[in-house]
Scaffold this motif. Structure first.
Motif, mmCIF file in Angstrom:
data_model
loop_
_atom_site.group_PDB
_atom_site.id
_atom_site.type_symbol
_atom_site.label_atom_id
_atom_site.label_comp_id
_atom_site.label_asym_id
_atom_site.label_seq_id
_atom_site.Cartn_x
_atom_site.Cartn_y
_atom_site.Cartn_z
ATOM 1 N N ARG A 23 11.374 -2.006 -11.258
ATOM 2 C CA ARG A 23 11.657 -3.537 -11.255
ATOM 3 C C ARG A 23 10.383 -4.154 -11.183
ATOM 4 O O ARG A 23 10.588 -5.487 -11.326
ATOM 5 C CB ARG A 23 12.926 -3.720 -10.218
ATOM 6 N N ASN A 24 9.456 -3.718 -10.684
ATOM 7 C CA ASN A 24 8.107 -4.540 -10.670
ATOM 8 C C ASN A 24 7.158 -4.534 -11.619
ATOM 9 O O ASN A 24 6.088 -5.144 -11.483
ATOM 10 C CB ASN A 24 7.391 -4.292 -8.920
ATOM 11 N N LYS A 48 1.171 -2.314 -19.515
ATOM 12 C CA LYS A 48 1.134 -3.903 -19.456
ATOM 13 C C LYS A 48 1.740 -4.648 -20.430
ATOM 14 O O LYS A 48 2.502 -5.655 -20.489
ATOM 15 C CB LYS A 48 -0.099 -4.427 -18.637
ATOM 16 N N TYR A 51 5.350 -4.051 -20.882
ATOM 17 C CA TYR A 51 6.144 -4.516 -19.953
ATOM 18 C C TYR A 51 6.122 -6.143 -20.114
ATOM 19 O O TYR A 51 7.311 -6.707 -20.353
ATOM 20 C CB TYR A 51 6.003 -4.329 -18.540
ATOM 21 N N GLY A 52 5.149 -6.638 -20.809
ATOM 22 C CA GLY A 52 5.062 -7.734 -20.778
ATOM 23 C C GLY A 52 5.917 -8.326 -22.070
ATOM 24 O O GLY A 52 6.575 -9.414 -21.956
ATOM 25 N N PHE A 55 9.603 -8.116 -21.060
ATOM 26 C CA PHE A 55 9.785 -9.257 -20.238
ATOM 27 C C PHE A 55 10.389 -10.621 -21.099
ATOM 28 O O PHE A 55 11.288 -11.272 -20.967
ATOM 29 C CB PHE A 55 8.867 -9.419 -19.043
ATOM 30 N N LYS A 58 13.246 -10.352 -23.351
ATOM 31 C CA LYS A 58 14.433 -10.420 -22.717
ATOM 32 C C LYS A 58 14.629 -12.095 -22.608
ATOM 33 O O LYS A 58 15.707 -12.441 -22.750
ATOM 34 C CB LYS A 58 14.424 -9.765 -21.298
ATOM 35 N N GLY A 91 17.361 -3.139 -12.208
ATOM 36 C CA GLY A 91 15.936 -3.494 -12.740
ATOM 37 C C GLY A 91 14.967 -2.283 -13.259
ATOM 38 O O GLY A 91 13.973 -2.601 -13.887
ATOM 39 N N LYS A 93 14.035 0.146 -16.158
ATOM 40 C CA LYS A 93 13.827 -0.028 -17.432
ATOM 41 C C LYS A 93 13.568 1.156 -18.377
ATOM 42 O O LYS A 93 12.467 1.799 -18.127
ATOM 43 C CB LYS A 93 12.823 -1.102 -18.051
ATOM 44 N N LEU B 175 7.410 -11.875 -13.529
ATOM 45 C CA LEU B 175 6.306 -11.127 -14.254
ATOM 46 C C LEU B 175 5.152 -10.709 -13.252
ATOM 47 O O LEU B 175 4.764 -11.928 -12.456
ATOM 48 C CB LEU B 175 5.642 -12.024 -15.487
ATOM 49 N N ASP B 179 -0.742 -10.445 -15.285
ATOM 50 C CA ASP B 179 -0.432 -9.511 -16.337
ATOM 51 C C ASP B 179 -0.403 -10.395 -17.479
ATOM 52 O O ASP B 179 0.245 -10.306 -18.345
ATOM 53 C CB ASP B 179 1.023 -9.305 -15.871
#
Lengths: 157, 180
Positions: A23-24, A48, A51-52, A55, A58, A91, A93, B175, B179
């Motif tokens: 989740r983090n 990174k 994930y970015g 995020f 979404k 959370g 993924k 976030l 990042d």
């Protein structure tokens, strides 16, 4: 579609790689099966970036949706691969990249979560939270699960 | 739901008396280890919290329940699915606050206290406080900060056992820093 094309498409069905994020945004697990081209950046940077992107997609998808939606973003595809996304209410993924002929990997990802992740990570008190997963049993179960998927085909490698 | 049938742990029954006695032994040991009831209550809550953050994953995997739309749905799922699944009892959901952010779970029967009587020198012990920790931990994992406490307890002479839950806020996903 011509027969030859279809045969070729079937031979190409494959799984490229899998990311699991907590989740983090920490990448708990990564493995690749038939990945011929690397990103050319360090794995940490790649995680990174991935994930970015998830995020952002979404939140974009949620903002733009003309209707109320529950699940939101499920997958996208390019001319070469398809990215399947499954997020649990907690959370976690799961991100699976496959070739284009895999239409839906949702059930497989759900199965991976409830029968492999929960069984071998969450219920194992010796696996600490929020770190990279190096549980041997989890890794081997996951590997055999991926290799047993109907759309996993090493021939494409 | 065929997915559930191939789970090895399904249908495994556990003797409920063994469960009740094990919990009793745990609380007894805590009472020996810590000076006062306050501290024991705190430890029980902490342990419950740690159970809750893991239990929620098992719960989601087993029930295949998705995200709840509102706090009322959450309350229903807790009472009718979660309590039933893990404690074999279904508490009733009542006493909603006008704003809809607070409710009570009334437990007709609490399997944790089947053989329990509180001695006079432990009058402030919240014997089943583990449950509060579990609920708090589990809901935190699904982005809900809640306050959970025992409002009434049959062990302390009340007529029913009542767990009061108050919604504090939604935990937003951020976030991670640095990042870009």
């Amino acid at each position: 579609m011509r027969v030859a094309d279809r045969l070729e498409a079937e031979a190409k069905m494959t799984v490229h790689n899998l990311y699991i994020f907590d989740r983090n945004g920490n990448c708990l697990f990564y493995n690749e099966w038939n990945r011929k081209k690397q990103a050319g950046i360090s794995k940490d940077e790649e995680f990174k970036l991935m994930y970015g992107m998830l995020f952002s997609i979404k939140s974009f998808v949620n903002k733009m949706s003309p209707l109320d939606m529950k699940e939101g973003f499920l997958s996208f595809q390019t001319s070469k691969y398809k990215l399947h996304f499954y997020e649990t209410p907690t959370g976690l993924k799961f991100v699976l990249n496959t070739d284009l002929s895999v239409s839906n990997a949702r059930d497989s990802l759900q199965h991976l979560y409830s029968n492999i992740y929960v069984e071998h990570v969450v219920k194992n008190p010796l696996v600490p939270e929020a770190q990279t997963l190096d549980s041997e049993i989890f890794c081997s179960k996951l590997d055999s699960f991926i290799k047993a998927l109907p759309f996993y085909s090493p021939r494409a490698a | 739901m065929s997915r559930q049938s191939n789970r090895a742990t399904d249908n495994k029954k556990m003797n409920s008396e063994l469960f009740t006695l094990t919990y009793g032994a745990l609380v007894t040991q805590l009472c020996k280890d810590y000076e006062n009831d306050e501290e024991v209550n705190k430890q029980l809550d902490k342990m419950g919290y740690n159970i809750g953050v893991r239990l929620i994953e098992d719960f989601l995997a087993r029930s295949s329940i998705g995200r709840c739309q509102d706090f009322r749905e959450t309350a229903d799922v807790i009472a009718k699915v979660a309590f039933k699944m893990y404690l074999g009892t279904t508490p009733s959901v009542t006493n909603w606050s006008p704003a809809g952010d607070e409710f009570s779970l009334i437990l007709e029967n609490n399997p944790l206290v089947d053989f329990v009587e509180l001695p006079d020198n432990h009058s402030t012990l919240i014997y089943s406080n583990l449950l509060c920790g579990i609920l708090r931990g589990a809901l935190e994992m699904v982005q809900m900060a809640v306050d959970v406490r025992f409002a009434q307890d049959t062990l302390r002479g009340d007529n029913v056992t009542e767990i009061r839950m108050r919604f504090i806020k939604r935990i937003e996903e951020n976030l991670p820093a640095g990042d870009e």
